[in-house]
Design a protein around this motif. Structure first.
Motif, mmCIF file in Angstrom:
data_model
loop_
_atom_site.group_PDB
_atom_site.id
_atom_site.type_symbol
_atom_site.label_atom_id
_atom_site.label_comp_id
_atom_site.label_asym_id
_atom_site.label_seq_id
_atom_site.Cartn_x
_atom_site.Cartn_y
_atom_site.Cartn_z
ATOM 1 N N LEU A 54 -18.720 -27.498 36.408
ATOM 2 C CA LEU A 54 -17.140 -28.022 36.654
ATOM 3 C C LEU A 54 -17.176 -29.299 37.535
ATOM 4 C CD1 LEU A 54 -14.231 -26.961 36.165
ATOM 5 C CD2 LEU A 54 -14.345 -25.794 38.257
ATOM 6 N N ILE A 57 -18.139 -32.272 35.580
ATOM 7 C CA ILE A 57 -17.073 -32.738 34.520
ATOM 8 C C ILE A 57 -16.065 -33.284 35.128
ATOM 9 C CG2 ILE A 57 -15.546 -31.904 32.723
ATOM 10 C CD1 ILE A 57 -17.198 -29.663 32.244
ATOM 11 N N ARG A 58 -15.696 -33.036 36.269
ATOM 12 C CA ARG A 58 -14.638 -33.896 37.010
ATOM 13 C C ARG A 58 -15.128 -35.186 37.488
ATOM 14 N NH1 ARG A 58 -12.760 -30.020 41.589
ATOM 15 N NH2 ARG A 58 -11.370 -31.632 42.138
ATOM 16 N N ARG A 61 -15.063 -37.190 34.204
ATOM 17 C CA ARG A 61 -13.679 -37.604 33.786
ATOM 18 C C ARG A 61 -13.053 -38.996 34.761
ATOM 19 N NH1 ARG A 61 -8.757 -35.083 35.628
ATOM 20 N NH2 ARG A 61 -10.224 -33.952 36.757
ATOM 21 N N ALA A 200 -11.456 -20.540 30.090
ATOM 22 C CA ALA A 200 -10.738 -20.530 31.201
ATOM 23 C C ALA A 200 -9.684 -21.778 31.166
ATOM 24 C CB ALA A 200 -11.729 -20.563 32.540
ATOM 25 N N LEU A 201 -10.441 -22.819 30.913
ATOM 26 C CA LEU A 201 -9.782 -24.174 30.861
ATOM 27 C C LEU A 201 -8.294 -24.012 29.763
ATOM 28 C CD1 LEU A 201 -11.948 -27.099 31.136
ATOM 29 C CD2 LEU A 201 -9.918 -26.505 32.535
ATOM 30 N N VAL A 204 -5.803 -21.809 31.171
ATOM 31 C CA VAL A 204 -5.005 -22.510 32.266
ATOM 32 C C VAL A 204 -3.999 -23.247 31.824
ATOM 33 C CG1 VAL A 204 -5.166 -24.100 34.166
ATOM 34 C CG2 VAL A 204 -6.670 -22.068 34.104
ATOM 35 N N SER A 215 3.238 -27.653 40.877
ATOM 36 C CA SER A 215 2.178 -28.764 41.499
ATOM 37 C C SER A 215 3.048 -29.720 42.188
ATOM 38 C CB SER A 215 1.381 -29.437 40.590
ATOM 39 O OG SER A 215 2.014 -29.866 39.233
ATOM 40 N N MET B 70 -10.192 -31.366 29.447
ATOM 41 C CA MET B 70 -10.417 -32.008 30.949
ATOM 42 C C MET B 70 -9.360 -32.873 30.844
ATOM 43 S SD MET B 70 -12.324 -30.084 32.780
ATOM 44 C CE MET B 70 -12.343 -31.207 34.294
ATOM 45 N N THR B 72 -6.623 -32.969 29.151
ATOM 46 C CA THR B 72 -5.186 -32.597 29.646
ATOM 47 C C THR B 72 -5.089 -31.959 30.764
ATOM 48 O OG1 THR B 72 -5.823 -30.493 28.756
ATOM 49 C CG2 THR B 72 -5.224 -31.915 26.909
ATOM 50 N N MET B 73 -5.977 -31.704 31.480
ATOM 51 C CA MET B 73 -5.718 -30.999 32.621
ATOM 52 C C MET B 73 -5.708 -32.044 33.746
ATOM 53 S SD MET B 73 -7.711 -28.093 33.772
ATOM 54 C CE MET B 73 -7.977 -28.682 35.368
ATOM 55 N N ASP B 74 -5.463 -33.448 33.461
ATOM 56 C CA ASP B 74 -5.226 -34.597 34.419
ATOM 57 C C ASP B 74 -4.224 -34.363 35.446
ATOM 58 O OD1 ASP B 74 -6.201 -37.930 33.231
ATOM 59 O OD2 ASP B 74 -6.942 -36.534 34.574
ATOM 60 N N HIS B 75 -2.953 -33.689 34.896
ATOM 61 C CA HIS B 75 -2.025 -33.673 36.013
ATOM 62 C C HIS B 75 -2.045 -32.394 36.825
ATOM 63 C CE1 HIS B 75 -0.749 -36.353 32.698
ATOM 64 N NE2 HIS B 75 -0.816 -35.437 31.871
ATOM 65 N N ASN B 76 -2.897 -31.740 36.507
ATOM 66 C CA ASN B 76 -2.972 -30.499 37.110
ATOM 67 C C ASN B 76 -4.044 -29.935 38.124
ATOM 68 O OD1 ASN B 76 -1.742 -27.650 37.308
ATOM 69 N ND2 ASN B 76 -2.626 -27.013 35.213
ATOM 70 N N PRO B 78 -4.056 -27.975 41.027
ATOM 71 C CA PRO B 78 -4.540 -26.583 41.308
ATOM 72 C C PRO B 78 -5.030 -25.947 39.961
ATOM 73 C CG PRO B 78 -2.061 -27.012 41.065
ATOM 74 C CD PRO B 78 -2.687 -28.646 40.887
ATOM 75 N N GLY B 79 -5.128 -26.440 38.830
ATOM 76 C CA GLY B 79 -5.901 -25.949 37.899
ATOM 77 C C GLY B 79 -7.357 -25.609 38.291
ATOM 78 N N ALA B 80 -8.064 -26.717 38.943
ATOM 79 C CA ALA B 80 -9.371 -26.786 39.079
ATOM 80 C C ALA B 80 -9.546 -25.444 39.901
ATOM 81 C CB ALA B 80 -9.813 -28.032 39.586
ATOM 82 N N ILE B 82 -8.026 -22.889 40.231
ATOM 83 C CA ILE B 82 -7.828 -21.556 39.406
ATOM 84 C C ILE B 82 -9.253 -21.296 38.683
ATOM 85 C CG2 ILE B 82 -6.367 -20.161 37.743
ATOM 86 C CD1 ILE B 82 -4.233 -21.936 38.249
ATOM 87 N N ILE B 83 -9.661 -22.302 38.073
ATOM 88 C CA ILE B 83 -10.807 -22.101 37.081
ATOM 89 C C ILE B 83 -11.940 -21.633 37.916
ATOM 90 C CG2 ILE B 83 -12.673 -23.481 35.714
ATOM 91 C CD1 ILE B 83 -10.075 -23.882 34.269
ATOM 92 N N ARG B 84 -12.267 -22.236 39.151
ATOM 93 C CA ARG B 84 -13.239 -21.596 40.036
ATOM 94 C C ARG B 84 -13.099 -20.222 40.297
ATOM 95 N NH1 ARG B 84 -12.860 -25.706 44.152
ATOM 96 N NH2 ARG B 84 -13.174 -27.488 42.685
ATOM 97 N N ILE B 86 -11.583 -18.115 38.633
ATOM 98 C CA ILE B 86 -11.747 -17.368 37.482
ATOM 99 C C ILE B 86 -13.218 -16.940 37.258
ATOM 100 C CG2 ILE B 86 -11.656 -17.273 34.979
ATOM 101 C CD1 ILE B 86 -8.854 -18.421 35.059
#
Lengths: 221, 89
Positions: A54, A57-58, A61, A200-201, A204, A215, B70, B72-76, B78-80, B82-84, B86
């Motif tokens: 994870l 990947i970040r 990105r 999971a992604l 979410v 957010s 990833m 699409t997750m740019d704006h989010n 807190p999503g990361a 949540i992922i962790r 999960i």
């Protein structure tokens, strides 16, 4: 300088030392036994790998935009994620297998080549080709020697296998088998972890995309 | 432990090779279906090659999918988190 700036490098050094001590302790605790394929099935390895993946990947990105503009032959983002995944897998192997060392070494070589190309001039032949040519000629020389342990039709299959597993082209047959076993187990864990991450992604993003944004900064539509 | 005899000389016994092969066979998906007896080594190697290739393809597909997700997750942010959580549960 201010006290904060002088404390940060000291803190970093401390963290590094702690990491080194931990690694040394880990290496001392586990004797130099070849990596057991069963370790790739443990939940702990799976979790460690998932969180590292994870993070990687970040970084990927953020990478292409943060790095020096339109950097050299940057692989498309899909492949970049795959490479980050492979690298984390190799790191998880803790350098005890040939394939993991080969992955890390080739990545370093490629980065160095890209770096050098950026420094000199664009469109210089990547050193990757030279390295590949060198290893290919060496492999053909030692493949004849390796045939001593396997009958010819087997040797052909073994050669194909050696090409599939990174860094295993010159290995003897039994070593190749051991490496392959570990590599397959590691790949299986990689697939499991990436699948879980993807599930999971998508879960979410599915729940959060319909604008249920709590957010801090939601993008105005 | 398979590493009973160190293979520095290159004189590997047939038994060691067979042991390694059976370990490899245990990993392959086909071994569960066949209730594996003694598959020929050549077939086994061929199967291993195609299995590794399919695993590679799967990893590539997954990494493409992950990179799309990833983006699409740019704006989010807190999503990361949540992922962790999960992943840990």
């Amino acid at each position: 300088m201010a006290s904060t700036s002088s404390s940060t490098p000291a803190a970093e050094v401390e963290v590094e030392e702690r990491c080194r001590k931990r690694k040394r302790a880990a290496r001392a605790a586990e004797p130099a036994a070849p990596a057991q394929p069963s370790k790739w099935r443990t939940r702990r390895e799976h979790e460690i790998y998932s969180s590292k993946l994870l993070e990687a990947i970040r970084v990927v990105r953020a990478g292409p935009s943060a790095a020096a503009g339109a950097a050299a032959p940057a692989p498309p983002r899909g492949r970049a994620v795959g490479e980050a995944a492979d690298r984390e897998l190799a790191v998880a192997a803790r350098g005890r297998t040939h394939w993991s060392r080969a992955i890390l070494a080739s990545r370093r070589r490629r980065l160095q080549a890209a770096h050098r190309a950026r420094l000199r001039a664009p469109a210089s032949p990547p050193s990757r080709h030279d390295a590949a040519a060198a290893s290919a000629s060496a492999a053909s020389a030692s493949a004849a020697a390796a045939k001593g342990t396997a009958t010819p039709p087997l040797a052909r299959k073994a050669k194909v296998l050696g090409r599939l597993v990174p860094g295993c082209r010159k290995l003897s047959f039994p070593t190749l088998l051991a490496e392959t076993t570990d590599y397959i187990a590691a790949l299986q864990m990689q697939v499991r972890a990436m699948t879980a991450l993807a599930e999971a992604l998508s879960a979410v993003s599915a729940t959060s995309s319909p604008g249920a944004g709590s957010s801090s900064s939601s993008s105005p539509l | 432990m398979s590493s009973g005899r160190s293979s520095s000389r290159g004189n590997i016994s047939e038994d060691e090779i067979n042991e390694l092969i059976s370990k490899l066979q245990a990993l392959l998906p086909s071994s569960r279906r066949r209730g594996s007896g003694q598959a020929s080594t050549t077939k086994l190697l061929k199967e291993t090659c195609s299995y590794i290739k399919s695993l590679h393809r799967e990893v590539d597909d997954l990494s493409d999918r992950l990179s799309d997700l990833m983006s699409t997750m740019d704006h989010n942010s807190p999503g990361a988190e949540i992922i962790r959580s999960i992943l840990r549960s």
